[in-house]
Design a protein around this motif. Structure first.
Motif, PDB file in Angstrom:
ATOM      1  N   ARG A   1       0.832  -1.209   0.000  1.00  0.00           N
ATOM      2  CA  ARG A   1       0.000   0.000   0.000  1.00  0.00           C
ATOM      3  C   ARG A   1       0.868   1.261   0.000  1.00  0.00           C
TER       4      ARG A   1
ATOM      5  N   GLY B   1       1.919   2.327  -3.275  1.00  0.00           N
ATOM      6  CA  GLY B   1       0.895   2.780  -4.207  1.00  0.00           C
ATOM      7  C   GLY B   1       0.001   1.691  -4.747  1.00  0.00           C
ATOM      8  N   VAL B   2       0.104   0.465  -4.233  1.00  0.00           N
ATOM      9  CA  VAL B   2      -0.719  -0.647  -4.712  1.00  0.00           C
ATOM     10  C   VAL B   2      -2.092  -0.587  -4.057  1.00  0.00           C
ATOM     11  N   ASP B   3      -3.135  -0.662  -4.860  1.00  0.00           N
ATOM     12  CA  ASP B   3      -4.497  -0.754  -4.348  1.00  0.00           C
ATOM     13  C   ASP B   3      -4.748  -2.223  -4.006  1.00  0.00           C
ATOM     14  N   VAL B   4      -4.471  -2.577  -2.783  1.00  0.00           N
ATOM     15  CA  VAL B   4      -4.515  -3.973  -2.364  1.00  0.00           C
ATOM     16  C   VAL B   4      -5.912  -4.555  -2.494  1.00  0.00           C
ATOM     17  N   ASP B   5      -6.924  -3.757  -2.202  1.00  0.00           N
ATOM     18  CA  ASP B   5      -8.306  -4.271  -2.285  1.00  0.00           C
ATOM     19  C   ASP B   5      -8.684  -4.589  -3.726  1.00  0.00           C
ATOM     20  N   ALA B   6      -8.188  -3.803  -4.669  1.00  0.00           N
ATOM     21  CA  ALA B   6      -8.560  -3.972  -6.074  1.00  0.00           C
ATOM     22  C   ALA B   6      -7.945  -5.221  -6.696  1.00  0.00           C
TER      23      ALA B   6
ATOM     24  N   ALA C   1       3.788   0.129  -9.423  1.00  0.00           N
ATOM     25  CA  ALA C   1       3.099   1.290  -8.867  1.00  0.00           C
ATOM     26  C   ALA C   1       4.043   2.475  -8.716  1.00  0.00           C
TER      27      ALA C   1
ATOM     28  N   GLN D   1       3.684   6.081 -10.794  1.00  0.00           N
ATOM     29  CA  GLN D   1       3.686   7.428 -10.231  1.00  0.00           C
ATOM     30  C   GLN D   1       4.585   8.351 -11.043  1.00  0.00           C
TER      31      GLN D   1
END
Length: 508
Positions: A18, A21-26, A197, A201
């Motif tokens: 996270r 920058g990783v959207d862990v939920d997605a 990620a 950025q």
């Protein structure tokens, strides 16, 4: 010794991802990933399929049409920013490398530093994509070559360097004008998502096309689709020789380019004049570092008969002192093997070698089995063997070192070369003539040839790769950038006349 629990490792890895920058939920799904530290579950992720490869290539081709028009120094500015962000996230990315690949902290940080280094190299390269000007045989003509962006680059990487190998390709490809699609190892997905990620950025800050960098998580079928896709101009693949035998012909069949970094069976020749203190230090790191899971890991020592006994004893003593355990704990030098298959291969190779006349003089067996029955910590092993038998010519991707004797330097070179692989090699000697011979055309047939250092730990400034079953590819430094560009030979006629080459007369 205790090891972190699965819950602790999972929480650490997801929170670290996270921060990058990783959207862990997605990315949640039903494919379980595990840590070699304790064999426990780290995450459940969604994988992609063959259809996603087509979509990724289409997006990358669109990005290429835009990115190839951007001046190379401006492309270099994006890579410069990527390198700066890597420095900010070095500890985070190193943590993920340790959790997913089992590397000790210093080696994991070293891998991320290697990414920073290749970014710095690529930034300089962005102002040095030189072509030549050649004299023309025709008056009033100029002959030159120019280099242009090639197209979509596909990268298939292995678990043992889950971040650095991608960066070797990506930093150079980006300054050369190419987008990259990455199929990482199924064993290290969070590391790859975090690296992606961080680059995403930098891409967003530069206002560059988002599809310059894409990552595809998936099984072998995703890699196979990338290999066979006609829209992938260059396919860079790191893995086993067996994998290369499949990848190379498939890419060639569609007239694409391939860059193969395959197996290694790397040796050090230790001569009678060698500094044994230096040799022991170099050998132990090269052979036992990363738990023997580098393509440049030293797998053979070819020692002169006058010092082979002493050298073997000193190596065995050093091996007995190697701290094995949690790779993120202070003082650990040897972490776990990636999985049980790796341990089984090590155990089988030791059995074969001892059955072929070898003697196990250090290591053998598992460590920490009572603490982590689902993890595979192997004791780095040394087998003393008099001849280079069939098992010695194989690459066993684990901490297994064979020690062989030699009588004269020519036979040592022959032993070094008498394996199918040709990646890395070294000689420990105080005799300048021996060193120069080893480096010469009559010496080592490997792509990396060192003097008085081990076989692993290459710097990014030199081209990395090897010969024979290692695949012949070159990545990273020197002129490896040419693989990511296409060459055009240009003739400019400013004479006002039309003389033909080679004196041809075609007057109408």
């Amino acid at each position: 010794m205790s090891l972190p629990s699965s819950a602790e490792l999972s929480a650490l890895a997801l929170e670290t991802a996270r921060r990058c920058g990783v959207d862990v939920d997605a990315i949640a799904g039903d494919v379980t990933t595990r840590s070699p530290i304790n064999g426990g579950q780290v995450a459940s992720l969604a994988w992609q399929g063959i259809a996603d490869v087509d979509i990724a290539v289409e997006r990358a081709e669109a990005a290429f049409r835009e990115w190839r028009r951007v001046p190379a120094p401006a492309r270099g500015a994006l890579v410069k920013r990527f390198g700066e962000l890597l420095v900010e996230h070095q500890d985070d990315l190193a943590t993920l490398v340790s959790v997913e690949a089992g590397k000790i902290t210093s080696e994991a940080r070293g891998e991320i530093q290697e990414m920073v280094d290749i970014c710095e190299f690529a930034v300089g390269l962005s102002r040095q994509l030189y072509g030549r000007t050649m004299p023309s045989e025709r008056p009033g003509h100029r002959l030159m070559e120019t280099w242009h962006p090639l197209g979509v680059v596909g990268v298939i990487s292995a678990f043992n360097f889950p971040a650095a190998v991608w960066s070797w390709n990506t930093a150079v490809a980006l300054v050369c004008g190419d987008p990259v699609i990455w199929k990482p190892s199924e064993l290290t997905p969070l590391t790859s998502l975090a690296c992606h990620a961080v680059l995403a950025q930098a891409i967003a800050e530069a206002g560059a096309p988002a599809a310059l960098s894409q990552v595809l998580l998936g099984g072998p079928e995703v890699g196979e689709a990338l290999v066979g896709h006609p829209g992938v101009a260059l396919l860079s693949a790191t893995g086993s020789t067996r994998m290369g035998r499949t990848v190379g012909p498939r890419v060639a069949e569609r007239f694409g380019r391939s860059l193969l970094e395959l197996g290694g069976n790397n040796a050090a020749v230790v001569t009678g004049s060698a500094d044994l203190d230096l040799a022991v230090r170099g050998i132990v790191f090269s052979a036992a570092g990363t738990a023997g899971q580098r393509c440049t890991t030293m797998r053979r020592v070819i020692a002169h008969t006058s010092i082979v006994d002493e050298l073997t004893d000193r190596l065995a003593s050093a091996y007995d002192r190697l701290p094995i355990g949690d790779p993120m704990a202070a003082g650990t030098l040897v972490g776990p093997l990636i999985n049980g298959r790796a341990y089984d291969a090590l155990d089988a190779a030791i059995s074969l070698a001892t059955g072929e006349g070898g003697t196990l003089v250090a290591g053998g067996g598992r460590a920490l089995e009572d603490v982590a029955p689902d993890a595979y910590y192997a004791r780095p092993s040394i087998v003393r063997i008099e001849k280079q038998t069939e098992v010695v010519t194989r690459e066993t991707f684990a901490p297994l070192l064979y020690v062989l004797p030699y009588d004269d330097f020519a036979s040592a070179i022959d032993l070094n070369n008498a394996v199918p692989q040709g990646l890395s090699s070294s000689v420990f000697t105080s005799d300048n003539a021996e060193a120069e011979l080893f480096l010469s055309a009559e010496g080592s047939d490997c792509g990396i040839v060192n003097v008085n250092i081990g076989t692993s730990g290459a710097e990014i400034g030199g081209a990395f790769g090897g010969e024979k079953e290692t695949g012949g590819g070159r990545e990273s430094g020197s002129d490896a950038w040419r693989a990511y560009m296409r060459r055009a030979t240009n003739t400019i006629n400013y004479s006002g006349e039309l003389p033909l080459a080679q004196g041809v007369d075609f007057t109408v």
